[in-house]
Design a protein around this motif. Structure first.
Motif, PDB file in Angstrom:
ATOM      1  N   GLY A  27      -8.188   2.128  -8.477  1.00  0.00           N
ATOM      2  CA  GLY A  27      -7.488   0.665  -8.222  1.00  0.00           C
ATOM      3  C   GLY A  27      -7.775  -0.580  -7.919  1.00  0.00           C
ATOM      4  O   GLY A  27      -7.913  -2.030  -8.681  1.00  0.00           O
ATOM      5  N   PHE A  28      -8.352  -0.377  -6.319  1.00  0.00           N
ATOM      6  CA  PHE A  28      -8.042  -1.839  -5.373  1.00  0.00           C
ATOM      7  C   PHE A  28      -9.361  -2.080  -5.788  1.00  0.00           C
ATOM      8  O   PHE A  28      -9.600  -3.349  -5.965  1.00  0.00           O
ATOM      9  CB  PHE A  28      -8.272  -1.541  -4.321  1.00  0.00           C
TER      10      PHE A  28
ATOM     11  N   VAL B 243       0.712  -1.140   0.168  1.00  0.00           N
ATOM     12  CA  VAL B 243      -0.337   0.014   0.098  1.00  0.00           C
ATOM     13  C   VAL B 243       0.382   0.967  -0.162  1.00  0.00           C
ATOM     14  O   VAL B 243       1.297   1.780   1.429  1.00  0.00           O
ATOM     15  CB  VAL B 243      -0.772   0.296   1.643  1.00  0.00           C
ATOM     16  N   ALA B 244       0.352   2.196  -1.155  1.00  0.00           N
ATOM     17  CA  ALA B 244       1.022   3.501  -0.818  1.00  0.00           C
ATOM     18  C   ALA B 244       0.436   4.729  -1.906  1.00  0.00           C
ATOM     19  O   ALA B 244      -0.394   3.428  -2.925  1.00  0.00           O
ATOM     20  CB  ALA B 244       2.504   3.547  -2.250  1.00  0.00           C
ATOM     21  N   MET B 245       0.314   5.439  -1.317  1.00  0.00           N
ATOM     22  CA  MET B 245      -0.266   6.873  -2.674  1.00  0.00           C
ATOM     23  C   MET B 245      -0.567   7.021  -4.000  1.00  0.00           C
ATOM     24  O   MET B 245      -1.026   6.544  -4.500  1.00  0.00           O
ATOM     25  CB  MET B 245      -0.202   7.797  -1.746  1.00  0.00           C
ATOM     26  N   LYS B 246       1.002   6.589  -4.673  1.00  0.00           N
ATOM     27  CA  LYS B 246       1.520   6.842  -5.926  1.00  0.00           C
ATOM     28  C   LYS B 246       1.115   5.795  -7.016  1.00  0.00           C
ATOM     29  O   LYS B 246       1.724   5.226  -7.917  1.00  0.00           O
ATOM     30  CB  LYS B 246       2.716   7.639  -6.214  1.00  0.00           C
ATOM     31  N   ASN B 247       1.724   4.272  -6.175  1.00  0.00           N
ATOM     32  CA  ASN B 247       2.177   2.838  -6.521  1.00  0.00           C
ATOM     33  C   ASN B 247       1.319   2.250  -5.635  1.00  0.00           C
ATOM     34  O   ASN B 247       2.273   1.552  -4.426  1.00  0.00           O
ATOM     35  CB  ASN B 247       3.596   2.509  -6.808  1.00  0.00           C
ATOM     36  N   LEU B 248       0.443   0.978  -6.408  1.00  0.00           N
ATOM     37  CA  LEU B 248       0.066   0.342  -4.793  1.00  0.00           C
ATOM     38  C   LEU B 248       0.557  -0.920  -5.582  1.00  0.00           C
ATOM     39  O   LEU B 248      -0.250  -2.059  -7.218  1.00  0.00           O
ATOM     40  CB  LEU B 248      -1.494   0.767  -5.331  1.00  0.00           C
TER      41      LEU B 248
ATOM     42  N   VAL C  32      -0.385  -0.852  -9.844  1.00  0.00           N
ATOM     43  CA  VAL C  32      -1.532   0.159  -9.956  1.00  0.00           C
ATOM     44  C   VAL C  32      -1.038   1.870  -9.761  1.00  0.00           C
ATOM     45  O   VAL C  32      -0.317   1.613  -8.653  1.00  0.00           O
ATOM     46  CB  VAL C  32      -3.078   0.180  -8.948  1.00  0.00           C
ATOM     47  N   GLN C  33      -0.732   2.786 -11.030  1.00  0.00           N
ATOM     48  CA  GLN C  33      -0.286   3.766 -10.460  1.00  0.00           C
ATOM     49  C   GLN C  33      -1.243   5.179 -10.370  1.00  0.00           C
ATOM     50  O   GLN C  33      -1.754   4.473 -11.753  1.00  0.00           O
ATOM     51  CB  GLN C  33       1.191   3.652 -11.729  1.00  0.00           C
ATOM     52  N   VAL C  34      -0.864   5.553  -9.322  1.00  0.00           N
ATOM     53  CA  VAL C  34      -2.183   7.075  -9.634  1.00  0.00           C
ATOM     54  C   VAL C  34      -1.199   8.001 -10.253  1.00  0.00           C
ATOM     55  O   VAL C  34      -0.279   8.583  -9.891  1.00  0.00           O
ATOM     56  CB  VAL C  34      -2.230   7.741  -7.843  1.00  0.00           C
ATOM     57  N   LYS C  35      -1.872   8.263 -10.926  1.00  0.00           N
ATOM     58  CA  LYS C  35      -1.390   9.381 -11.956  1.00  0.00           C
ATOM     59  C   LYS C  35      -2.285  10.590 -11.973  1.00  0.00           C
ATOM     60  O   LYS C  35      -3.639  10.615 -12.334  1.00  0.00           O
ATOM     61  CB  LYS C  35      -1.838   9.159 -13.700  1.00  0.00           C
ATOM     62  N   LEU C  36      -2.121  12.200 -11.446  1.00  0.00           N
ATOM     63  CA  LEU C  36      -2.669  12.991 -11.615  1.00  0.00           C
ATOM     64  C   LEU C  36      -2.686  13.756 -12.644  1.00  0.00           C
ATOM     65  O   LEU C  36      -1.540  14.117 -13.727  1.00  0.00           O
ATOM     66  CB  LEU C  36      -2.240  14.528  -9.875  1.00  0.00           C
ATOM     67  N   LYS C  37      -3.993  14.324 -13.015  1.00  0.00           N
ATOM     68  CA  LYS C  37      -4.035  15.039 -14.031  1.00  0.00           C
ATOM     69  C   LYS C  37      -3.256  16.830 -13.792  1.00  0.00           C
ATOM     70  O   LYS C  37      -2.927  17.062 -12.957  1.00  0.00           O
ATOM     71  CB  LYS C  37      -4.943  15.405 -14.782  1.00  0.00           C
ATOM     72  N   GLN C  38      -1.829  17.470 -14.816  1.00  0.00           N
ATOM     73  CA  GLN C  38      -2.010  17.661 -14.878  1.00  0.00           C
ATOM     74  C   GLN C  38      -2.348  19.608 -15.495  1.00  0.00           C
ATOM     75  O   GLN C  38      -3.022  19.088 -16.683  1.00  0.00           O
ATOM     76  CB  GLN C  38      -0.338  18.490 -14.990  1.00  0.00           C
TER      77      GLN C  38
END
Length: 180
Positions: A70-71, A12-17, A33-39
């Protein structure tokens, strides 16, 4: 013959699960699961499009949404009998990192409860010890040990993804050893 249990193991991590799916003691799938924020972008005074940084709380909220989705997707895809998660709540380097780790843990704990999934937590040091025998094992040692223990697993090719999948496998192993 009894059905082999399906376990979804998480790092468990905020940017890479990081995740691994175990059937019995074998990894049948894994990844991140990679968290990618839109710029966001807007025009500056000169009319040029420039990036705009969102407030920290907005970034954390969006990251949490993506992490939870993602989870839930993984649970829907693999229908695990249990979920084992390495939940890091200690030993961080900064206040921002602690905040993100705790929010990530809350997202996974809440999502698991919301969908009725059994969730078992482990600590990073337990996974490191279970997989390598060294409580302070570095990322390279963890990746090497995971590949050696499960050589036929479909490990991700990219190092940034492999390190999180290896940590998920270590969480599974820590749980398995504790359960025996």
């Amino acid at each position: 013959m009894a059905k082999k249990e399906t376990i979804l193991a998480l790092d468990v991590a905020m940017k890479n699960l990081g995740w691994c799916v175990f059937v019995g003691d074998e990894i049948v799938d894994c990844g991140t699961v990679q968290v990618k924020l839109k710029q966001e972008r807007r025009k500056n005074r000169a009319g040029k499009m420039v990036p705009v940084k969102s407030p920290k709380y907005v970034q954390l909220e969006e990251s949490a949404r993506q992490l939870g989705n993602g989870f839930i997707h993984l649970v829907g895809r693999y229908s695990p009998d249990r979920v084992v998660a390495e939940v890091p709540l200690e030993g961080s380097k900064s206040v921002n990192a602690v905040q993100a780790m705790r929010m990530a843990a809350g997202v996974i704990l809440g999502a698991a409860a919301g969908i009725g999934s059994e969730l078992i937590t482990t600590r990073p040091r337990d996974g490191k010890t279970a997989l390598t025998g060294d409580v302070s094992a570095e990322k390279d040692a963890m990746m090497s040990a995971a590949r050696s223990r499960w050589p036929s697993a479909p490990w991700p090719g990219a190092k940034c993804r492999l390190e999180h999948a290896a940590d998920a496998a270590a969480a599974y192993l820590a749980w398995r050893q504790k359960a025996e």
